[in-house]
Design a protein around this motif. Structure first.
Motif, PDB file in Angstrom:
ATOM      1  N   ALA A 216       0.824  -1.203   0.000  1.00 23.83           N
ATOM      2  CA  ALA A 216       0.000   0.000   0.000  1.00 23.83           C
ATOM      3  C   ALA A 216       0.863   1.259   0.000  1.00 23.83           C
ATOM      4  CB  ALA A 216      -0.923  -0.008   1.222  1.00 23.83           C
ATOM      5  N   LEU A 217       1.992   1.210   0.674  1.00 26.41           N
ATOM      6  CA  LEU A 217       2.906   2.347   0.661  1.00 26.41           C
ATOM      7  C   LEU A 217       3.456   2.590  -0.737  1.00 26.41           C
ATOM      8  CD1 LEU A 217       4.722   1.728   4.038  1.00 26.41           C
ATOM      9  CD2 LEU A 217       3.583   3.862   3.392  1.00 26.41           C
ATOM     10  N   ARG A 218       3.686   1.525  -1.479  1.00 29.87           N
ATOM     11  CA  ARG A 218       4.133   1.697  -2.876  1.00 29.87           C
ATOM     12  C   ARG A 218       3.084   2.453  -3.672  1.00 29.87           C
ATOM     13  NH1 ARG A 218       6.403  -3.491  -2.189  1.00 29.87           N
ATOM     14  NH2 ARG A 218       4.530  -4.521  -2.986  1.00 29.87           N
ATOM     15  N   ASP A 219       1.818   2.170  -3.404  1.00 24.13           N
ATOM     16  CA  ASP A 219       0.739   2.870  -4.093  1.00 24.13           C
ATOM     17  C   ASP A 219       0.746   4.351  -3.728  1.00 24.13           C
ATOM     18  OD1 ASP A 219      -1.809   3.155  -5.534  1.00 24.13           O
ATOM     19  OD2 ASP A 219      -2.664   3.400  -3.548  1.00 24.13           O
ATOM     20  N   LEU A 220       0.895   4.664  -2.441  1.00 22.17           N
ATOM     21  CA  LEU A 220       0.910   6.056  -2.007  1.00 22.17           C
ATOM     22  C   LEU A 220       2.098   6.812  -2.563  1.00 22.17           C
ATOM     23  CD1 LEU A 220      -0.130   6.328   1.740  1.00 22.17           C
ATOM     24  CD2 LEU A 220      -1.497   6.709  -0.302  1.00 22.17           C
ATOM     25  N   ALA A 221       3.240   6.145  -2.627  1.00 23.72           N
ATOM     26  CA  ALA A 221       4.454   6.809  -3.089  1.00 23.72           C
ATOM     27  C   ALA A 221       4.324   7.288  -4.526  1.00 23.72           C
ATOM     28  CB  ALA A 221       5.651   5.874  -2.945  1.00 23.72           C
ATOM     29  N   GLY A 222       3.410   6.702  -5.269  1.00 20.72           N
ATOM     30  CA  GLY A 222       3.209   7.117  -6.652  1.00 20.72           C
ATOM     31  C   GLY A 222       2.223   8.248  -6.809  1.00 20.72           C
ATOM     32  N   HIS A 223       1.720   8.801  -5.715  1.00 22.56           N
ATOM     33  CA  HIS A 223       0.715   9.871  -5.783  1.00 22.56           C
ATOM     34  C   HIS A 223       1.280  11.148  -5.161  1.00 22.56           C
ATOM     35  CE1 HIS A 223      -1.905   6.373  -6.425  1.00 22.56           C
ATOM     36  NE2 HIS A 223      -2.776   7.212  -6.958  1.00 22.56           N
ATOM     37  N   GLY A 224       1.927  11.953  -5.949  1.00 21.45           N
ATOM     38  CA  GLY A 224       2.384  13.255  -5.475  1.00 21.45           C
ATOM     39  C   GLY A 224       3.830  13.274  -5.041  1.00 21.45           C
ATOM     40  N   GLY A 225       4.266  14.490  -4.671  1.00 22.53           N
ATOM     41  CA  GLY A 225       5.679  14.681  -4.390  1.00 22.53           C
ATOM     42  C   GLY A 225       6.014  14.980  -2.945  1.00 22.53           C
ATOM     43  N   THR A 226       5.045  14.913  -2.013  1.00 20.90           N
ATOM     44  CA  THR A 226       5.354  15.159  -0.610  1.00 20.90           C
ATOM     45  C   THR A 226       6.249  14.044  -0.078  1.00 20.90           C
ATOM     46  OG1 THR A 226       3.202  16.237  -0.287  1.00 20.90           O
ATOM     47  CG2 THR A 226       4.393  15.535   1.684  1.00 20.90           C
ATOM     48  N   PRO A 227       7.377  14.366   0.540  1.00 21.33           N
ATOM     49  CA  PRO A 227       8.269  13.325   1.053  1.00 21.33           C
ATOM     50  C   PRO A 227       7.572  12.436   2.084  1.00 21.33           C
ATOM     51  CG  PRO A 227       9.388  15.442   1.003  1.00 21.33           C
ATOM     52  CD  PRO A 227       7.942  15.715   0.713  1.00 21.33           C
ATOM     53  N   ILE A 228       7.799  11.144   1.964  1.00 23.86           N
ATOM     54  CA  ILE A 228       7.246  10.161   2.898  1.00 23.86           C
ATOM     55  C   ILE A 228       8.342   9.723   3.855  1.00 23.86           C
ATOM     56  CG2 ILE A 228       6.339   7.811   3.106  1.00 23.86           C
ATOM     57  CD1 ILE A 228       4.776   8.291   0.535  1.00 23.86           C
ATOM     58  N   ALA A 229       8.022   9.751   5.146  1.00 25.42           N
ATOM     59  CA  ALA A 229       8.963   9.341   6.185  1.00 25.42           C
ATOM     60  C   ALA A 229       8.371   8.175   6.966  1.00 25.42           C
ATOM     61  CB  ALA A 229       9.266  10.504   7.126  1.00 25.42           C
ATOM     62  N   LEU A 230       9.235   7.252   7.365  1.00 25.73           N
ATOM     63  CA  LEU A 230       8.819   6.142   8.224  1.00 25.73           C
ATOM     64  C   LEU A 230      10.059   5.490   8.821  1.00 25.73           C
ATOM     65  CD1 LEU A 230       9.514   3.261   6.565  1.00 25.73           C
ATOM     66  CD2 LEU A 230       7.526   3.943   5.267  1.00 25.73           C
ATOM     67  N   GLY A 231       9.843   4.599   9.785  1.00 20.81           N
ATOM     68  CA  GLY A 231      10.962   3.812  10.279  1.00 20.81           C
ATOM     69  C   GLY A 231      11.089   3.696  11.781  1.00 20.81           C
ATOM     70  N   GLU A 232      10.265   4.399  12.559  1.00 20.21           N
ATOM     71  CA  GLU A 232      10.420   4.307  14.004  1.00 20.21           C
ATOM     72  C   GLU A 232      10.032   2.927  14.514  1.00 20.21           C
ATOM     73  OE1 GLU A 232       6.657   6.255  16.145  1.00 20.21           O
ATOM     74  OE2 GLU A 232       7.428   7.491  14.510  1.00 20.21           O
ATOM     75  N   ARG A 233       9.265   2.152  13.715  1.00 20.64           N
ATOM     76  CA  ARG A 233       8.874   0.802  14.112  1.00 20.64           C
ATOM     77  C   ARG A 233       9.586  -0.257  13.282  1.00 20.64           C
ATOM     78  NH1 ARG A 233       2.437   1.744  15.548  1.00 20.64           N
ATOM     79  NH2 ARG A 233       2.430   3.462  14.066  1.00 20.64           N
ATOM     80  N   LEU A 234      10.773   0.086  12.820  1.00 17.49           N
ATOM     81  CA  LEU A 234      11.669  -0.862  12.156  1.00 17.49           C
ATOM     82  C   LEU A 234      12.937  -0.948  12.992  1.00 17.49           C
ATOM     83  CD1 LEU A 234      11.219   0.359   8.474  1.00 17.49           C
ATOM     84  CD2 LEU A 234       9.974  -1.473   9.638  1.00 17.49           C
ATOM     85  N   TYR A 235      13.534  -2.153  13.080  1.00 16.30           N
ATOM     86  CA  TYR A 235      14.510  -2.380  14.142  1.00 16.30           C
ATOM     87  C   TYR A 235      15.882  -2.872  13.686  1.00 16.30           C
ATOM     88  CZ  TYR A 235       9.983  -2.157  16.350  1.00 16.30           C
ATOM     89  OH  TYR A 235       8.725  -1.756  16.710  1.00 16.30           O
ATOM     90  N   SER A 236      16.099  -2.944  12.396  1.00 18.01           N
ATOM     91  CA  SER A 236      17.407  -3.406  11.914  1.00 18.01           C
ATOM     92  C   SER A 236      17.567  -3.043  10.450  1.00 18.01           C
ATOM     93  CB  SER A 236      17.542  -4.924  12.073  1.00 18.01           C
ATOM     94  OG  SER A 236      16.711  -5.591  11.125  1.00 18.01           O
ATOM     95  N   ARG A 237      18.778  -3.233   9.944  1.00 14.22           N
ATOM     96  CA  ARG A 237      19.019  -2.957   8.520  1.00 14.22           C
ATOM     97  C   ARG A 237      18.186  -3.891   7.650  1.00 14.22           C
ATOM     98  NH1 ARG A 237      24.920  -5.741   9.181  1.00 14.22           N
ATOM     99  NH2 ARG A 237      24.361  -5.335  11.357  1.00 14.22           N
ATOM    100  N   TRP A 238      17.903  -5.073   8.141  1.00 12.62           N
ATOM    101  CA  TRP A 238      17.106  -6.013   7.367  1.00 12.62           C
ATOM    102  C   TRP A 238      15.656  -5.559   7.297  1.00 12.62           C
ATOM    103  CZ3 TRP A 238      20.703  -7.526  11.082  1.00 12.62           C
ATOM    104  CH2 TRP A 238      21.895  -8.038  10.556  1.00 12.62           C
ATOM    105  N   ASP A 239      15.154  -4.926   8.343  1.00 17.57           N
ATOM    106  CA  ASP A 239      13.796  -4.370   8.296  1.00 17.57           C
ATOM    107  C   ASP A 239      13.702  -3.219   7.291  1.00 17.57           C
ATOM    108  OD1 ASP A 239      13.035  -6.137  10.262  1.00 17.57           O
ATOM    109  OD2 ASP A 239      12.993  -4.656  11.879  1.00 17.57           O
TER     110      ASP A 239
END
Length: 379
Positions: A216-239
């Motif tokens: 679903a994030l891939r879908d959102l990333a294709g709609h507009g140019g506002t930068p998307i931020a995430l990652g506070e609930r990811l815990y390693s380089r593999w995540d």
């Protein structure tokens, strides 16, 4: 430099500090805070002590590998938060023993300061404008605010208008604005809201959807140019790997007290740099977590922003600075945080105060958040 003891301390309002001491008396401090789960993280240290007491404290990468791989089961917020606090403490100890800041050990300084942003609240535009004006008077040039507190998972499209009004109220005070969605809304709502916000030129939108939904994030990333931020609930380089490779994220927000500490987030940032992705570490935590973030910023080219961990308390309770003997190193000036130049993490912890409050063993829990229909929502 062999590890003699690893201690943990419950520090209010919701933090877990880590103290490592070697047989020759060298000491380092770190922060393993995992909001609402201090007891679980503390439990991990029982196993870590069995494995690491007597180990050479200078071998930070080897200790990281032992802590991560030695128990067979790996990853997740609890184990990685424990490793994070231990890793910070080891870097602090090593820097202090050599008389240099951590950034010096990681390649040297690339900047003298980093832009900070602070949180503002308010349910109505006038409340937001007042909070934004206060931040402006404190010298901040950027703020983050809640985008979706009043929205349900799937709500009336007209309900989105209030979000726009609040953003405009903050921008009218001359501030750059970022919006945190908290992953609260369903994809069609997030898509509509991003479309409405596009002309407002936001700094970024955070967690427009939960990171459990990469498709679903891939879908959102294709709609507009506002930068998307995430990652506070990811815990390693593999995540982080899949999000970087798929191109859905513009700014990653690893938390140095959740994502493996300085060692791991340094690697995550290097991966992001290869994808032209910026880093803005998540940090609504205590002084050691913020100090670790500033050490990373000091030596990492693609760090662009730093969340100010006293954003919800600034000029109110000052709880971030209660246990710091040199609070000036964590105090923003003109909306900027300077990179500490002292040895290790660059902060001096009031050990007596920490030991005193530890006796009370706080039992902080995340407040529960419910949507307008009464169902449980993301906090």
């Amino acid at each position: 430099m062999k590890i003699a003891r690893i201690e943990t301390f419950y520090v209010p309002p919701r933090w877990l500090f880590v103290r490592v001491e070697t047989q020759d008396g060298a000491v380092g401090w770190g922060e393993a805070s995992l909001e609402g789960y201090a007891e679980a993280v503390d439990g991990v240290f029982e196993a870590l002590r069995d494995r690491l007491v007597g180990h050479d404290a200078r071998r930070i990468e080897d200790i990281w590998q032992l802590a991560y791989r030695g128990g067979f089961y790996r990853g997740g917020p609890v184990l990685m938060s424990a490793i994070s606090g231990l890793d910070q403490a080891l870097w602090d100890l090593k820097g202090r023993s050599l008389g240099v800041p951590v950034w010096e050990l990681l390649g040297g300084q690339v900047r003298q300061h980093v832009q900070a942003y602070a949180w503002i609240g308010g349910d109505r535009p006038d409340q937001v404008a007042e909070a934004a004006a206060q931040r402006r008077s404190q010298g901040f040039g950027a703020v983050k605010m809640n985008a979706t507190a009043e929205l349900g998972w799937l709500d009336r499209p007209a309900a989105l208008d209030g979000v726009v009004e609040r953003v405009l109220a903050a921008q009218a005070q001359g501030l750059d604005v970022a919006l945190d969605f908290h992953g609260r809304v369903h994809r069609p709502m997030a898509r509509q809201l991003l479309r409405l916000l596009e002309p407002l030129r936001l700094l970024f939108v955070e967690e427009p959807l939960l990171s459990e939904h990469p498709e679903a994030l891939r879908d959102l990333a294709g709609h507009g140019g506002t930068p998307i931020a995430l990652g506070e609930r990811l815990y390693s380089r593999w995540d982080f790997k899949g999000f970087l490779a798929s191109g859905v994220v513009d700014i990653i927000q690893p938390d140095l007290s959740h994502a493996g500490g300085i060692s791991e987030v340094r690697k995550i940032a290097a991966m992001a740099e290869a994808y032209d992705v910026a880093v803005a570490p998540h940090c609504p935590l205590g002084p050691l977590a913020l100090a670790a973030c500033l050490q990373l910023a000091g030596c990492t080219p693609n760090v662009v922003l730093q969340e100010l961990s006293l954003g919800m308390h600034y000029n109110q309770t000052h709880d971030l600075l209660n246990f710091v003997l040199n609070p000036e190193v964590l105090t923003p000036q003109g909306g900027l945080l300077s990179i500490p130049s002292g040895p290790g993490l660059g902060v001096e912890i009031d050990e007596a105060a920490v030991r005193a409050v530890h006796q009370e063993r706080h039992r902080w829990r995340n407040p529960l958040w419910r949507g307008p229909d009464g169902s449980v929502s993301e906090w």
